[in-house]
Scaffold this motif. Sequence first.
Motif, PDB file in Angstrom:
ATOM      1  N   ALA A   1      40.929  27.805 -14.348  1.00 37.19           N
ATOM      2  CA  ALA A   1      42.103  27.433 -13.565  1.00 37.19           C
ATOM      3  C   ALA A   1      43.014  26.538 -14.392  1.00 37.19           C
ATOM      4  O   ALA A   1      42.569  25.857 -15.314  1.00 37.19           O
ATOM      5  CB  ALA A   1      41.680  26.718 -12.283  1.00 37.19           C
ATOM      6  N   ASP A   2      44.294  26.541 -14.049  1.00 37.32           N
ATOM      7  CA  ASP A   2      45.288  25.837 -14.870  1.00 37.32           C
ATOM      8  C   ASP A   2      45.556  24.410 -14.382  1.00 37.32           C
ATOM      9  O   ASP A   2      46.645  23.885 -14.569  1.00 37.32           O
ATOM     10  CB  ASP A   2      46.600  26.632 -14.904  1.00 37.32           C
TER      11      ASP A   2
ATOM     12  N   ARG B   1      41.098  20.560 -18.915  1.00 37.81           N
ATOM     13  CA  ARG B   1      41.465  21.927 -19.293  1.00 37.81           C
ATOM     14  C   ARG B   1      41.267  22.157 -20.791  1.00 37.81           C
ATOM     15  O   ARG B   1      40.837  23.235 -21.211  1.00 37.81           O
ATOM     16  CB  ARG B   1      42.929  22.204 -18.928  1.00 37.81           C
TER      17      ARG B   1
ATOM     18  N   ARG C   1      42.328  33.827 -16.334  1.00 44.75           N
ATOM     19  CA  ARG C   1      43.056  32.609 -15.996  1.00 44.75           C
ATOM     20  C   ARG C   1      43.672  32.752 -14.611  1.00 44.75           C
ATOM     21  O   ARG C   1      44.103  33.838 -14.215  1.00 44.75           O
ATOM     22  CB  ARG C   1      44.146  32.343 -17.037  1.00 44.75           C
ATOM     23  N   CYS C   2      43.722  31.647 -13.907  1.00 43.07           N
ATOM     24  CA  CYS C   2      44.311  31.729 -12.563  1.00 43.07           C
ATOM     25  C   CYS C   2      45.092  30.458 -12.271  1.00 43.07           C
ATOM     26  O   CYS C   2      44.739  29.359 -12.741  1.00 43.07           O
ATOM     27  CB  CYS C   2      43.244  31.942 -11.498  1.00 43.07           C
TER      28      CYS C   2
ATOM     29  N   ALA D   1      46.112  27.459  -9.987  1.00 46.65           N
ATOM     30  CA  ALA D   1      45.319  26.699  -9.026  1.00 46.65           C
ATOM     31  C   ALA D   1      46.216  25.781  -8.215  1.00 46.65           C
ATOM     32  O   ALA D   1      45.908  24.620  -7.975  1.00 46.65           O
ATOM     33  CB  ALA D   1      44.239  25.902  -9.750  1.00 46.65           C
TER      34      ALA D   1
ATOM     35  N   ARG E   1      43.708  30.314  -4.254  1.00 47.11           N
ATOM     36  CA  ARG E   1      43.889  31.127  -5.457  1.00 47.11           C
ATOM     37  C   ARG E   1      42.573  31.262  -6.221  1.00 47.11           C
ATOM     38  O   ARG E   1      42.216  32.339  -6.697  1.00 47.11           O
ATOM     39  CB  ARG E   1      44.953  30.502  -6.360  1.00 47.11           C
ATOM     40  N   VAL E   2      41.875  30.149  -6.359  1.00 44.74           N
ATOM     41  CA  VAL E   2      40.599  30.167  -7.085  1.00 44.74           C
ATOM     42  C   VAL E   2      39.560  30.963  -6.305  1.00 44.74           C
ATOM     43  O   VAL E   2      38.802  31.763  -6.877  1.00 44.74           O
ATOM     44  CB  VAL E   2      40.099  28.740  -7.340  1.00 44.74           C
TER      45      VAL E   2
ATOM     46  N   ILE F   1      37.652  21.647 -11.043  1.00 49.30           N
ATOM     47  CA  ILE F   1      38.967  22.161 -10.654  1.00 49.30           C
ATOM     48  C   ILE F   1      39.565  21.245  -9.582  1.00 49.30           C
ATOM     49  O   ILE F   1      40.623  20.648  -9.765  1.00 49.30           O
ATOM     50  CB  ILE F   1      38.866  23.613 -10.133  1.00 49.30           C
TER      51      ILE F   1
END
Length: 295
Positions: free
Chosen positions: A73-74, A79, A104-105, A107, A112-113, A135
């Motif tokens: 996750a971003d 990260r 990649r997703c 967040a 979303r995750v 996350i």
Amino acid sequence: MITETRDKIAALPHRPDSTTSTSIGTSTSIPATTPIQVLPPHFVDVTPLAVEVRNRVRKYTQNHSLKLIGILADVGPFRRDSELYSDRISQCCGEDYINYELWRCAADSPTRVKDIILKANEDPDVDGILVFYPIFPTALKGPYKNRLSGVYYKTHDSHFRDLVAQDKDVEGLRGTRWYHNPRQKTKWTDSCQTVLPCTARSVQAILERYHSWENQTSSWEGQVVSIVNRSEIIGRPLAAMLAEKGATVYSIDERTVIKFLPYGERLQRCTNTLQDCLAQSHIVVTGVPHEDFQI
């Protein structure tokens, strides 16, 4: 007494053999011997054990296609660490003929995750799932309840761990009997075999190979172990796993000491200090992620 420190073991030098290819699906000769290494006398070189394990993995993956998904996750303060971890996993998977893909997703919301984890669960081509945490480690409780306890998860990350399909959970972070009082075993109805967390399992394998057992039977009965760490990655599952085999385990963190009695009889808080536990122990395992921590 053997003192095993995960970070020190992980830092042991390793020189890849020149005959080993990193391409996926190609046939290579797997080295039967390991490079000669000069280590300080207080170190144990676990390279031969690692080579044995990786050779067994490669023997399987050269004839069976396996796909591992990493979900990154971003958001979050770690990260950069996750990116480095993912790069290392990609390299190792290439060496062991495992197809690794990083998904990649965004967040911007926990949903979303959750959606991308469920997508990986349902994908028949995905054999394993690894989610890079943390996350949402400090999110408010809810809105989901633990299916066993009936109480709300403490964080969204805790909920994510239980979302990963048990037969695809390569790190064993999904709730299993290894993380709960053994008296609650009957509440678990999953048909899949429990996945042992890989880091805890590797420490157990190292100890069973290299610890000087007094009775020469590699039996955990009568062994006293202190584990200075109670994380879901190593400390807590390792304590439960060794107690299940007959050891008495002191699980120690910065606030409390919990005693795991042999064969999963029960857990109990105790008033022992760290020094009290160390004085009784045949084995000490440390997994404290701070360079200033020493025993």
